[in-house]
Design an enzyme around this catalytic site. Structure first.
Site, mmCIF file in Angstrom:
data_model
loop_
_atom_site.group_PDB
_atom_site.id
_atom_site.type_symbol
_atom_site.label_atom_id
_atom_site.label_comp_id
_atom_site.label_asym_id
_atom_site.label_seq_id
_atom_site.Cartn_x
_atom_site.Cartn_y
_atom_site.Cartn_z
ATOM 1 N N GLY A 278 0.834 -1.195 0.000
ATOM 2 C CA GLY A 278 0.000 0.000 0.000
ATOM 3 C C GLY A 278 0.866 1.241 0.000
ATOM 4 N N GLY B 89 0.761 5.461 0.826
ATOM 5 C CA GLY B 89 -0.021 6.533 1.431
ATOM 6 C C GLY B 89 0.668 7.861 1.263
ATOM 7 N N PHE C 111 1.986 9.611 3.496
ATOM 8 C CA PHE C 111 3.114 9.828 4.405
ATOM 9 C C PHE C 111 4.172 8.736 4.316
ATOM 10 C CE2 PHE C 111 -0.804 11.424 6.534
ATOM 11 C CZ PHE C 111 -0.562 12.765 6.283
ATOM 12 N N ASP D 164 -12.525 8.120 12.751
ATOM 13 C CA ASP D 164 -12.370 7.875 11.311
ATOM 14 C C ASP D 164 -12.852 6.467 10.964
ATOM 15 O OD1 ASP D 164 -11.729 8.473 8.706
ATOM 16 O OD2 ASP D 164 -9.568 8.213 8.943
#
Length: 450
Positions: A202, A204, A206, A314
């Site tokens: 994955g 992202g 950051f 979230d």
């Protein structure tokens, strides 16, 4: 073991400080860095019965292991790599060379003992801002006040708010990354030598998420470069050290490497995110019992967070992962905080966030309940995006007027009633996660008898 130390209860996690080969048949051998779980106290307080990762049980010496503790985020200066302690103004200016706009550090004030100084490089010069400590709060301008330095730096990282520039890049304290000490002290520091990074699974904003091998076990590894975002991930890892439940993705440990960055090591969830799992299989593969099981898995995790006074903030199907044996586990604790704290709402996912959280920054277990209702809708629609055919800008005005999504095709009426209960505009009238679990279990029992 010292006589004044209380015995560790069954279920306590420990990490091995040394190798132990065992001298008797009933002993449990282990290597430095192994994680062991206490099963029972023995008659001799210097020894415990424990089990290892594969479930083998035996006797271990208490002085060879260290109890794992939860890291308290927000209270330890050692979690702040930009904090340089007692250095002078001149030393700070030397550290911020060569000049780079947005490069910053925090030091203890030499002129005002008890206060701090924020030093920021901007347009070739270094500006020094006094951080005043008054009535247990911190402030630069005596208008905005913060509970601690982490909150203050977080604020000025997102907005200059009167400073010469936004804080962009922390000047990490030379020779050490302070967080390392804290994770080591509490038993969560892992050794980079034991970790093999295999492939990226994955990407992202950051950093990357990688499949890894830690001592022969598959793990997931968040790899974050040391920059202004590292602190947020340290906070996430700190929260994870305090949480333990079979439906929460489990933290295995943290590696802080000064040159290569920060690694958060968690259990590997082979079947990926729940939203992708639902979309790729669909109605022909997944029956109603499977959807209800996923709903209960998530609800039990949220009931645990509720009971421990944590708010996730979230919750969505993209932040729930599925294990090899089809257990759903809540993940992504980047926004998770103790229930009393507030948060900037700029980056929140509008379609999943409760109206009062968007409007007034009021986050609570009840705002998580709203998100859980949306997640239920995602599950029963096999991963569709909520509020289909409604433009994003129109979602909040319509919701605040009482609009509720229709039931997904084929959704049992009883489950749709649960969703609608989660979407009461008055947060106080929404059910608790305990009540939601009981409702879902009644639906499950009823379906079994049909």
């Amino acid at each position: 073991m010292s006589a004044i130390q209380a015995a560790w209860p069954s279920g306590t996690e420990c990490i091995a400080k040394y190798n132990f080969h065992g001298t008797a048949e009933q002993d449990l051998p282990f290597c430095k860095g192994d994680v062991l779980t206490i099963v029972a106290v023995t008659k001799d307080p210097n020894w415990y019965k424990a089990k290892n990762k594969v479930g083998r049980e035996g006797i271990i010496p208490a002085n060879y292991v260290q109890k794992r503790e939860g890291v308290k985020a927000g209270t330890k200066l050692s979690l702040m790599p930009w904090f340089h302690g007692k250095i002078t103004r001149e030393q700070a200016e030397r550290l911020l060379c060569p000049p780079e706009t947005g490069l910053f550090l925090v030091r203890e004030s030499t002129n005002y003992p008890g206060d701090y100084t924020l030093c920021v490089s901007c347009d070739g010069k270094v500006e020094h801002y006094r951080i005043m400590y008054h009535a247990s709060k911190l402030s630069i301008d005596e208008e905005v006040y913060f509970e601690n330095l982490m909150q203050l730096v977080e604020h000025y990282t997102s907005d200059a708010d009167g400073l010469c520039t936004r804080l962009i890049k922390p000047k990490v304290m030379e020779g050490t990354v302070a967080a390392q000490d804290e994770f080591f002290r509490s038993g969560w520091a892992l050794n980079m030598k034991d970790l093999k990074l295999l492939q990226t699974i994955g990407k992202g904003e950051f950093g990357d998420v990688m499949l890894g091998d830690y001592r022969g076990n598959k793990v997931a590894v968040k790899c974050i470069k040391n920059d202004a975002t590292a602190q947020a991930f340290l906070a996430e890892a700190s929260v994870m050290t305090q949480l333990r439940h079979s439906n929460l993705v489990q933290l295995l440990g943290v590696i802080v490497e000064e040159k290569s960055g920060l690694y958060i090591v968690t259990e590997y969830m082979a079947k990926g995110s729940l939203v992708d799992y639902l979309r790729s299989r669909g109605r022909s593969v997944l029956g109603g019992d499977c959807l209800l099981k996923f709903s209960l898995d998530v609800c039990e995790a949220m009931e645990y967070l509720e009971g421990n006074n944590f708010v996730h903030r979230d919750l969505a199907a993209r932040n729930v992962l599925v294990s090899e044996d089809n257990v759903a586990k809540v993940s992504d604790f980047g926004l998770t905080k103790e229930a009393s704290s507030t948060q900037d709402t700029g980056k929140l996912p509008v379609k999943w966030t409760a109206p009062e959280a968007l409007r007034e920054k009021k986050f609570s277990t009840k705002s998580d309940v709203w998100s859980f209702g949306i997640l239920l809708w995602e599950i029963y629609s096999f991963g569709r995006v909520p509020y289909p055919r409604i433009p994003l800008k129109d979602v909040v005005p319509r919701v605040e007027k009482g609009y509720k999504m229709d039931a997904p095709d084929g959704c049992p009426p009883a489950v749709y009633e649960v969703m609608k209960n989660c979407w009461h505009l008055d947060a106080a009238t929404r059910p608790s996660f305990l009540q939601l679990r009981e409702q879902l279990e009644r639906i499950k029992t009823h379906e079994l008898h049909l």
